[in-house]
Structures are given as C-alpha cells and as structure tokens.
Design a protein around this motif. Structure first.
Motif, PDB file in Angstrom:
ATOM      1  N   GLU A 172       6.810   5.658   3.205  1.00 37.96           N
ATOM      2  CA  GLU A 172       6.653   5.924   1.773  1.00 37.96           C
ATOM      3  C   GLU A 172       6.129   4.693   1.036  1.00 37.96           C
ATOM      4  O   GLU A 172       5.321   4.808   0.103  1.00 37.96           O
ATOM      5  CB  GLU A 172       7.990   6.362   1.177  1.00 37.96           C
ATOM      6  CG  GLU A 172       8.543   7.668   1.727  1.00 37.96           C
ATOM      7  CD  GLU A 172       7.776   8.895   1.263  1.00 37.96           C
ATOM      8  OE1 GLU A 172       6.916   8.767   0.353  1.00 37.96           O
ATOM      9  OE2 GLU A 172       8.033   9.992   1.796  1.00 37.96           O
ATOM     10  N   SER A 173       6.563   3.506   1.474  1.00 37.78           N
ATOM     11  CA  SER A 173       6.112   2.285   0.803  1.00 37.78           C
ATOM     12  C   SER A 173       4.628   2.035   1.031  1.00 37.78           C
ATOM     13  O   SER A 173       3.952   1.438   0.179  1.00 37.78           O
ATOM     14  CB  SER A 173       6.927   1.079   1.291  1.00 37.78           C
ATOM     15  OG  SER A 173       6.526   0.632   2.572  1.00 37.78           O
ATOM     16  N   GLN A 220       2.206   4.635  -1.116  1.00 36.10           N
ATOM     17  CA  GLN A 220       2.099   4.484  -2.574  1.00 36.10           C
ATOM     18  C   GLN A 220       0.730   3.955  -3.005  1.00 36.10           C
ATOM     19  O   GLN A 220       0.388   4.028  -4.186  1.00 36.10           O
ATOM     20  CB  GLN A 220       3.201   3.540  -3.081  1.00 36.10           C
ATOM     21  CG  GLN A 220       3.042   2.091  -2.666  1.00 36.10           C
ATOM     22  CD  GLN A 220       4.147   1.191  -3.188  1.00 36.10           C
ATOM     23  OE1 GLN A 220       4.278   0.991  -4.398  1.00 36.10           O
ATOM     24  NE2 GLN A 220       4.956   0.674  -2.276  1.00 36.10           N
ATOM     25  N   PHE A 221      -0.071   3.447  -2.055  1.00 35.88           N
ATOM     26  CA  PHE A 221      -1.341   2.812  -2.402  1.00 35.88           C
ATOM     27  C   PHE A 221      -2.515   3.747  -2.117  1.00 35.88           C
ATOM     28  O   PHE A 221      -2.622   4.309  -1.022  1.00 35.88           O
ATOM     29  CB  PHE A 221      -1.517   1.519  -1.601  1.00 35.88           C
ATOM     30  CG  PHE A 221      -0.396   0.539  -1.783  1.00 35.88           C
ATOM     31  CD1 PHE A 221      -0.307  -0.224  -2.937  1.00 35.88           C
ATOM     32  CD2 PHE A 221       0.585   0.409  -0.813  1.00 35.88           C
ATOM     33  CE1 PHE A 221       0.734  -1.121  -3.119  1.00 35.88           C
ATOM     34  CE2 PHE A 221       1.626  -0.487  -0.980  1.00 35.88           C
ATOM     35  CZ  PHE A 221       1.707  -1.248  -2.138  1.00 35.88           C
ATOM     36  N   ASP A 222      -3.413   3.871  -3.081  1.00 36.58           N
ATOM     37  CA  ASP A 222      -4.614   4.672  -2.884  1.00 36.58           C
ATOM     38  C   ASP A 222      -5.484   4.102  -1.773  1.00 36.58           C
ATOM     39  O   ASP A 222      -6.200   4.842  -1.091  1.00 36.58           O
ATOM     40  CB  ASP A 222      -5.425   4.729  -4.185  1.00 36.58           C
ATOM     41  CG  ASP A 222      -4.714   5.501  -5.288  1.00 36.58           C
ATOM     42  OD1 ASP A 222      -3.845   6.340  -4.964  1.00 36.58           O
ATOM     43  OD2 ASP A 222      -5.016   5.248  -6.479  1.00 36.58           O
ATOM     44  N   TYR A 268       9.411  -2.889   4.480  1.00 34.28           N
ATOM     45  CA  TYR A 268       8.682  -2.056   3.526  1.00 34.28           C
ATOM     46  C   TYR A 268       7.835  -2.920   2.598  1.00 34.28           C
ATOM     47  O   TYR A 268       8.108  -4.100   2.390  1.00 34.28           O
ATOM     48  CB  TYR A 268       9.639  -1.163   2.719  1.00 34.28           C
ATOM     49  CG  TYR A 268      10.724  -1.878   1.947  1.00 34.28           C
ATOM     50  CD1 TYR A 268      10.519  -2.265   0.621  1.00 34.28           C
ATOM     51  CD2 TYR A 268      11.958  -2.150   2.523  1.00 34.28           C
ATOM     52  CE1 TYR A 268      11.515  -2.905  -0.110  1.00 34.28           C
ATOM     53  CE2 TYR A 268      12.959  -2.794   1.816  1.00 34.28           C
ATOM     54  CZ  TYR A 268      12.731  -3.169   0.500  1.00 34.28           C
ATOM     55  OH  TYR A 268      13.718  -3.806  -0.214  1.00 34.28           O
ATOM     56  N   TYR A 269       6.774  -2.290   2.066  1.00 37.84           N
ATOM     57  CA  TYR A 269       5.867  -2.953   1.136  1.00 37.84           C
ATOM     58  C   TYR A 269       6.402  -2.870  -0.286  1.00 37.84           C
ATOM     59  O   TYR A 269       7.064  -1.894  -0.669  1.00 37.84           O
ATOM     60  CB  TYR A 269       4.490  -2.284   1.155  1.00 37.84           C
ATOM     61  CG  TYR A 269       3.682  -2.483   2.410  1.00 37.84           C
ATOM     62  CD1 TYR A 269       3.823  -3.600   3.205  1.00 37.84           C
ATOM     63  CD2 TYR A 269       2.728  -1.532   2.791  1.00 37.84           C
ATOM     64  CE1 TYR A 269       3.051  -3.781   4.345  1.00 37.84           C
ATOM     65  CE2 TYR A 269       1.943  -1.690   3.920  1.00 37.84           C
ATOM     66  CZ  TYR A 269       2.116  -2.821   4.697  1.00 37.84           C
ATOM     67  OH  TYR A 269       1.347  -2.986   5.816  1.00 37.84           O
ATOM     68  N   LEU A 270       6.034  -3.868  -1.094  1.00 34.19           N
ATOM     69  CA  LEU A 270       6.292  -3.855  -2.522  1.00 34.19           C
ATOM     70  C   LEU A 270       5.022  -3.422  -3.270  1.00 34.19           C
ATOM     71  O   LEU A 270       3.922  -3.441  -2.693  1.00 34.19           O
ATOM     72  CB  LEU A 270       6.741  -5.245  -2.984  1.00 34.19           C
ATOM     73  CG  LEU A 270       8.097  -5.712  -2.420  1.00 34.19           C
ATOM     74  CD1 LEU A 270       8.398  -7.140  -2.871  1.00 34.19           C
ATOM     75  CD2 LEU A 270       9.225  -4.766  -2.820  1.00 34.19           C
ATOM     76  N   PRO A 271       5.139  -3.040  -4.553  1.00 33.63           N
ATOM     77  CA  PRO A 271       3.962  -2.520  -5.274  1.00 33.63           C
ATOM     78  C   PRO A 271       2.788  -3.488  -5.386  1.00 33.63           C
ATOM     79  O   PRO A 271       1.657  -3.053  -5.614  1.00 33.63           O
ATOM     80  CB  PRO A 271       4.530  -2.182  -6.661  1.00 33.63           C
ATOM     81  CG  PRO A 271       5.964  -1.879  -6.408  1.00 33.63           C
ATOM     82  CD  PRO A 271       6.386  -2.827  -5.318  1.00 33.63           C
ATOM     83  N   ASN A 272       3.020  -4.793  -5.210  1.00 30.97           N
ATOM     84  CA  ASN A 272       1.934  -5.772  -5.305  1.00 30.97           C
ATOM     85  C   ASN A 272       1.300  -6.098  -3.949  1.00 30.97           C
ATOM     86  O   ASN A 272       0.525  -7.051  -3.841  1.00 30.97           O
ATOM     87  CB  ASN A 272       2.455  -7.067  -5.937  1.00 30.97           C
ATOM     88  CG  ASN A 272       3.524  -7.748  -5.089  1.00 30.97           C
ATOM     89  OD1 ASN A 272       4.108  -7.133  -4.198  1.00 30.97           O
ATOM     90  ND2 ASN A 272       3.791  -9.017  -5.366  1.00 30.97           N
ATOM     91  N   ARG A 273       1.598  -5.313  -2.934  1.00 28.95           N
ATOM     92  CA  ARG A 273       1.207  -5.645  -1.564  1.00 28.95           C
ATOM     93  C   ARG A 273      -0.281  -5.943  -1.408  1.00 28.95           C
ATOM     94  O   ARG A 273      -0.669  -6.877  -0.674  1.00 28.95           O
ATOM     95  CB  ARG A 273       1.621  -4.500  -0.610  1.00 28.95           C
ATOM     96  CG  ARG A 273       1.106  -4.629   0.833  1.00 28.95           C
ATOM     97  CD  ARG A 273       1.632  -5.859   1.517  1.00 28.95           C
ATOM     98  NE  ARG A 273       1.138  -5.955   2.884  1.00 28.95           N
ATOM     99  CZ  ARG A 273      -0.016  -6.491   3.242  1.00 28.95           C
ATOM    100  NH1 ARG A 273      -0.841  -6.984   2.313  1.00 28.95           N
ATOM    101  NH2 ARG A 273      -0.380  -6.544   4.505  1.00 28.95           N
ATOM    102  N   ASP A 329      -2.546  -6.438  -4.052  1.00 29.49           N
ATOM    103  CA  ASP A 329      -3.171  -6.941  -5.280  1.00 29.49           C
ATOM    104  C   ASP A 329      -4.202  -8.023  -4.989  1.00 29.49           C
ATOM    105  O   ASP A 329      -5.326  -7.999  -5.523  1.00 29.49           O
ATOM    106  CB  ASP A 329      -2.104  -7.500  -6.233  1.00 29.49           C
ATOM    107  CG  ASP A 329      -1.304  -6.403  -6.925  1.00 29.49           C
ATOM    108  OD1 ASP A 329      -1.595  -5.214  -6.680  1.00 29.49           O
ATOM    109  OD2 ASP A 329      -0.383  -6.740  -7.698  1.00 29.49           O
TER     110      ASP A 329
END
Length: 313
Positions: A21-22, A25-27, A94-99, A101
């Motif tokens: 899931e992590s 989250q990224f397109d 797991y990845y964070l939302p800034n993975r 960036d």
C-alpha cells in the motif's frame, strides 16, 4: 517516470500489505513486483490477495517454488520488471509520502543513474523497541553529507562510519544502465549483507546522486524475527557474516579495472574481518603470517583500527 518496486517476501504476512500500500500511493509506481520466497507463514496467501485486489501488483515465485533468499528474489523481480526505474522495498518496511520527491527532479537529468536517500526506524511492538532501541534508537540510516557520484564508491570503501550508509529501501536506479553495466546483480552466495555488497558494487558502475538525506523517505520495520536486526544487535555475530561480504568484494575487485591501491584496501578489509572471526590460536597465527608478509598493511591507518577492533572482539 515508470517505477517498478521490487519486494522480496519471506515470513512477512503481517507486514507485506502495508509495504504494498505504501508503494501504490505514488502515481509514478508503474508496478509492484512481489517475489514470494517459500515463506513458512501465510505470506503467499496474502500476496495472492494483494495481486487480485490491485492491478499493479504482480506476484512471482522461484521456478522450483523454493526458498532462495532476498538476493535471488530481488534478481527475479528485476528480471521481470518492465518499468524504466527500479526501486526496492523489504516486505516489513514501508515508504513515506516523500519517497520519490527528490527523484522526480533529479532524474530529469539523464546523467543521474541512481538516487539514494535516508531511512528511518519504526518499532512494530514495545518488545521490539525494548530489545533494539539501544541499537537503532531513532537515528536515520543516511549518508552524512552530499557527495558527488564519483565519491560514493570510495566513501563506502575508505570512510566507513564517517561516510554513513544508505539503505536498499531508499535507492532508485535507472533500469537500463543497471542491466547494461552490472555483470552480476545481487549475489546468490550471500544470505546476509547481499544488499550492502550490491550497493558497493553498484556505486562503482553507476553514478549515484544524493536525494533527501536529512529526513526519512521510508521506514525500516524492526521486529523480533528480522534476521538483519539480529545481526545488527549482535545476536548473530556480525564479524562472521562480514567475512563473507568482504570476501565477495575482494574476489570481485580482483577482476575489475580499478587502481591497485583500492584492490589492496579491499583485500585488507577482508583480512581484518577474517582475523576477527578466527578462533584465538588461529588469530595469532594469521597475525604472524600477515605481519611477516604484509607489515605495511598491519600498520596502516583505518585498517589497523579495524584489525585491532576485530582481534580483541
């Protein structure tokens, strides 16, 4: 960007859903490749459910359905990847939302062949935190300052603790130069530290650039059953596993076109861990042998520090 995220799965039924899931989250994540490695738990069933639920998730096993370890599992994932970029993720991390960036900007430059970042720590239970907080604390696994791509390989070889570390979870590479320049991907002979060995060789072949180093782009999950956690906490003696790591690097360096002093340093590091892992009587025999045949190496700066540290460990 079309990123293929490779996740080797072993004994991770409790964690793999969060990992997947992590990544989704990224397109930019084009596909998530799960390689199930004959887990003793219900991880295969969970992986099947994830593949059925998410069109981007693809599930593979080794042809013999056997257990081969994280290195061969990552190799199988890379071989089946169709994205332009490869990223890695352990099934209990797991990845964070800034993975990605930094990657979005840096990979606009075609000379950038890989990007690395920082990894944080997440304790899955109070028991895990109680056991391993003295080892990991809340520290980042990171390279301590930004280096040019030509300094990453020598930094890992010569500078050791002062250079810092980056994790396989925070690494993203272009698939084309990876497949073209790396004669061997992950070593099939190493059960532990195969990611460290891969990263060192990768930094010799590819130009790797720093991404986000001062904050985590992903989290390393710490729990009681993680094998590398047990190595880092010395439940498994690290010297014995690092002998194999540096032996592989020594064999590899011998066949590469690199300066002789670099090859010699890698050989000295291998000797250092080899001596450190030997029984007491054998240690002193090896010390005498190396002292007589290679006195300068015994007296050389950083090697001498490691030599003494491993000798008396």
């Amino acid at each position: 960007m079309k990123i293929s995220v490779i996740i080797p799965v072993y004994n991770a039924e409790k964690f793999v859903s969060q990992a997947v899931e992590s990544a989704l989250q990224f397109d930019e994540v084009y596909e998530v490749i799960l390689v199930e490695d004959k887990s003793p738990d219900n991880a295969l069933e969970v992986c099947c459910q994830l593949a059925e639920k998410h069109p981007k998730v693809k599930l593979f096993q080794h042809p013999d359905k056997g257990n081969h370890g994280a290195g061969p599992s990552r190799n199988l994932g890379i071989e089946n990847a169709t994205g332009d970029f490869i990223a890695f993720l352990d099934a209990d991390d797991y990845y964070l939302p800034n993975r990605f960036d930094a990657e979005r900007e840096l990979f606009k430059n075609p000379e950038v062949e890989g990007v690395y970042g920082a990894l944080g720590v997440h304790y899955y239970s109070e028991k895990a935190k109680e056991q391993y907080y003295p080892v990991f604390g809340d520290r980042l696994t990171t390279v301590y300052k930004k280096h040019g791509p030509k300094d990453v390989f020598p930094g890992q070889i010569y500078m050791l603790g002062s250079f810092g570390l980056f994790s396989i979870d925070s690494l993203t590479v272009r698939r084309e130069p990876l497949m073209k320049k790396m004669k061997i991907l992950f070593r099939t002979t190493l059960r532990l530290h195969q990611d460290s060995e891969f990263i060192i060789r990768l930094s010799f072949y590819l130009d790797l650039y720093p991404g986000i180093l001062d904050q985590a782009v992903g989290m390393r999950g710490v729990h009681e059953n993680n094998r590398i956690t047990q190595v880092d906490s010395k439940k498994i003696k690290p010297a014995s596993t690092r002998v194999l790591l540096w032996k592989e690097l020594d064999n590899w360096a011998a066949g590469e076109n690199m300066p002789d002093n670099v090859k010699l340093h890698i050989n000295r590091m291998y000797r250092s861990f080899q001596i450190g892992n030997a029984p007491v009587m054998k240690k002193w025999g090896m010390i005498l042998k190396y002292g007589l045949t290679d006195y300068k190496s015994i007296r050389s700066g950083l090697y001498n520090i490691n030599f003494r540290k491993d000798l008396f460990s």
